[in-house]
Design a protein around this motif. Structure first.
Motif, PDB file in Angstrom:
ATOM      1  N   UNK A   1      41.332  48.238  35.723  1.00 35.30           N
ATOM      2  CA  UNK A   1      41.701  47.309  34.659  1.00 35.30           C
ATOM      3  C   UNK A   1      42.860  47.814  33.825  1.00 35.30           C
ATOM      4  N   UNK A   2      42.862  49.123  33.536  1.00 39.43           N
ATOM      5  CA  UNK A   2      43.961  49.700  32.759  1.00 39.43           C
ATOM      6  C   UNK A   2      45.279  49.604  33.513  1.00 39.43           C
ATOM      7  N   UNK A   3      45.236  49.829  34.802  1.00 36.63           N
ATOM      8  CA  UNK A   3      46.465  49.751  35.607  1.00 36.63           C
ATOM      9  C   UNK A   3      46.983  48.316  35.661  1.00 36.63           C
ATOM     10  N   UNK A   4      46.091  47.338  35.757  1.00 35.24           N
ATOM     11  CA  UNK A   4      46.519  45.931  35.733  1.00 35.24           C
ATOM     12  C   UNK A   4      47.247  45.632  34.429  1.00 35.24           C
TER      13      UNK A   4
ATOM     14  N   UNK B   1      35.423  39.374  40.739  1.00 35.28           N
ATOM     15  CA  UNK B   1      36.434  40.031  41.588  1.00 35.28           C
ATOM     16  C   UNK B   1      36.551  39.309  42.926  1.00 35.28           C
ATOM     17  N   UNK B   2      35.424  38.900  43.511  1.00 42.51           N
ATOM     18  CA  UNK B   2      35.468  38.183  44.782  1.00 42.51           C
ATOM     19  C   UNK B   2      36.188  36.847  44.638  1.00 42.51           C
TER      20      UNK B   2
ATOM     21  N   UNK C   1      35.937  41.982  34.387  1.00 46.46           N
ATOM     22  CA  UNK C   1      35.105  42.086  35.590  1.00 46.46           C
ATOM     23  C   UNK C   1      35.085  43.511  36.131  1.00 46.46           C
ATOM     24  N   UNK C   2      36.249  44.145  36.248  1.00 44.62           N
ATOM     25  CA  UNK C   2      36.269  45.505  36.796  1.00 44.62           C
ATOM     26  C   UNK C   2      35.656  46.498  35.816  1.00 44.62           C
ATOM     27  N   UNK C   3      35.753  46.237  34.518  1.00 45.89           N
ATOM     28  CA  UNK C   3      35.099  47.114  33.547  1.00 45.89           C
ATOM     29  C   UNK C   3      33.577  46.998  33.633  1.00 45.89           C
ATOM     30  N   UNK C   4      33.073  45.763  33.745  1.00 45.85           N
ATOM     31  CA  UNK C   4      31.630  45.583  33.939  1.00 45.85           C
ATOM     32  C   UNK C   4      31.173  46.258  35.230  1.00 45.85           C
ATOM     33  N   UNK C   5      31.961  46.086  36.278  1.00 48.37           N
ATOM     34  CA  UNK C   5      31.604  46.681  37.565  1.00 48.37           C
ATOM     35  C   UNK C   5      31.602  48.203  37.470  1.00 48.37           C
TER      36      UNK C   5
ATOM     37  N   UNK D   1      47.195  34.985  30.526  1.00 45.51           N
ATOM     38  CA  UNK D   1      46.420  35.888  29.689  1.00 45.51           C
ATOM     39  C   UNK D   1      44.936  35.820  29.996  1.00 45.51           C
ATOM     40  N   UNK D   2      44.405  34.598  30.142  1.00 44.93           N
ATOM     41  CA  UNK D   2      42.993  34.442  30.482  1.00 44.93           C
ATOM     42  C   UNK D   2      42.695  35.012  31.865  1.00 44.93           C
ATOM     43  N   UNK D   3      43.609  34.828  32.800  1.00 44.29           N
ATOM     44  CA  UNK D   3      43.409  35.381  34.143  1.00 44.29           C
ATOM     45  C   UNK D   3      43.316  36.899  34.091  1.00 44.29           C
ATOM     46  N   UNK D   4      44.218  37.518  33.344  1.00 45.04           N
ATOM     47  CA  UNK D   4      44.226  38.977  33.254  1.00 45.04           C
ATOM     48  C   UNK D   4      42.975  39.487  32.547  1.00 45.04           C
ATOM     49  N   UNK D   5      42.557  38.800  31.481  1.00 46.94           N
ATOM     50  CA  UNK D   5      41.347  39.203  30.756  1.00 46.94           C
ATOM     51  C   UNK D   5      40.122  39.115  31.658  1.00 46.94           C
ATOM     52  N   UNK D   6      40.024  38.067  32.457  1.00 47.92           N
ATOM     53  CA  UNK D   6      38.857  37.909  33.329  1.00 47.92           C
ATOM     54  C   UNK D   6      38.770  39.038  34.351  1.00 47.92           C
TER      55      UNK D   6
END
Length: 302
Positions: A230-233, A48-49, A283-287, A274-279
């Motif tokens: 993440x869902x909102x993104x 995220x940072x 990240x926010x799900x792990x967080x 797509x890769x940017x959005x997945x990352x």
């Protein structure tokens, strides 16, 4: 001349003993920080940072102007264009970097407004009850009766395409989630002894709500908001993918994926965003999962 060894020892400076309170405070501080050093929290925070820094300094990081033609049309990934170029010859990598400036702030603002509206209505409904509780909960039931994505599409279509219209649509769909969450927390907390004692000594209901009830509801809100980011993104990108969000030539991730799906052989146009959005979503799900494990008492005691 012989000197007394005891006198010499008395003249030597001795190190001041370390206070027990200092040791205790240092240990307590380390123990409070240690739970937040879980691998999923560290990974999520670092990713995220990285995206926040990209959002702030995209102008310095991006090798090309995201809206200008910078090379041949439909060029596959190369040293000059890491993610290739699109149908107009624009650098996909630069557009992905600039896309974070649209997707991430809008998602955060959407979550913040949804939390504020939903938490306020849920807290008032749960604490005061009566007609207010019935009205807020029935309105929440009506909104939640529809699939969230379908309702967001309908609202955006009624307002017209655009990122800010997508923001309004998602807030209109998402606030009932926090209204129900906070209402349940308030109904549980207002029966606790400290709240009953505050009421017994004559404290006003508004002061009791703000001082003794609301602060104890923050933990589930923080965890839920982090997981929902993440869902909102994904919802913002989905509305743009359907032509209801960002408008061309805006470098928004969902809109870029739409361009990439026009031709299967131009896979790099869609893979980059797509890769940017997945990352970001991972990240926010792990967080969020890590914060839930640390802050949620029920999960922590399992």
């Amino acid at each position: 001349m012989l000197t007394d060894s005891s006198a010499v020892e008395e003249q030597q400076p001795t190190a001041a003993p370390r206070k027990q309170s200092d040791v205790g405070e240092a240990g307590a501080g380390a123990s409070r920080i240690r739970p937040f050093l879980r691998p999923q929290i560290v990974f999520g925070t670092v990713v995220v940072l990285i995206w926040v820094l990209d959002m702030l300094f995209a102008g310095l990081i991006a090798p090309h102007d995201p809206l200008a033609v910078s090379g041949p049309r439909i060029q596959p990934p190369s040293a000059d264009h890491l993610f290739g170029t699109d149908a107009l010859g624009r650098d996909v990598f630069s557009r992905v970097l600039y896309g974070a400036r649209q997707s991430l702030p809008l998602a955060v603002i959407t979550i913040v407004i949804s939390v504020l509206v939903g938490s306020l209505l849920g807290a008032l409904a749960g604490f005061f009850g009566g007609i207010l509780d019935a009205l807020v909960m029935r309105l929440a039931d009506i909104v939640m009766a529809f699939p969230s994505m379908l309702l967001a599409m309908a609202v955006t279509a009624a307002l017209g395409p655009g990122l800010w219209h997508a923001f309004i649509a998602i807030v209109a769909v998402w606030w009932p989630v926090y209204a129900r969450l906070v209402r349940g927390q308030v109904l549980s907390i207002k029966e606790r002894e400290h709240v009953t004692a505050a009421t017994a000594i004559g404290m006003s209901r508004w002061k009791t709500l703000l001082k003794h009830v609301a602060p104890h509801s923050l933990t589930p809100i923080i965890v839920s908001a982090t997981l929902d980011l993440g869902t909102v993104i994904i919802m913002i990108a989905s509305l743009s993918f359907l032509g209801l969000g960002a408008l061309p030539p805006s470098p928004e991730w969902g809109a870029m994926i739409t361009e990439g799906t026009a031709n299967f052989y131009q896979w790099w146009i869609a893979v980059g965003p797509g890769l940017a959005m997945v990352s970001v979503v991972l990240a926010v799900n792990f967080l969020g999962d890590g914060l839930r494990d640390v802050l949620d008492v029920k999960t922590r005691n399992r």
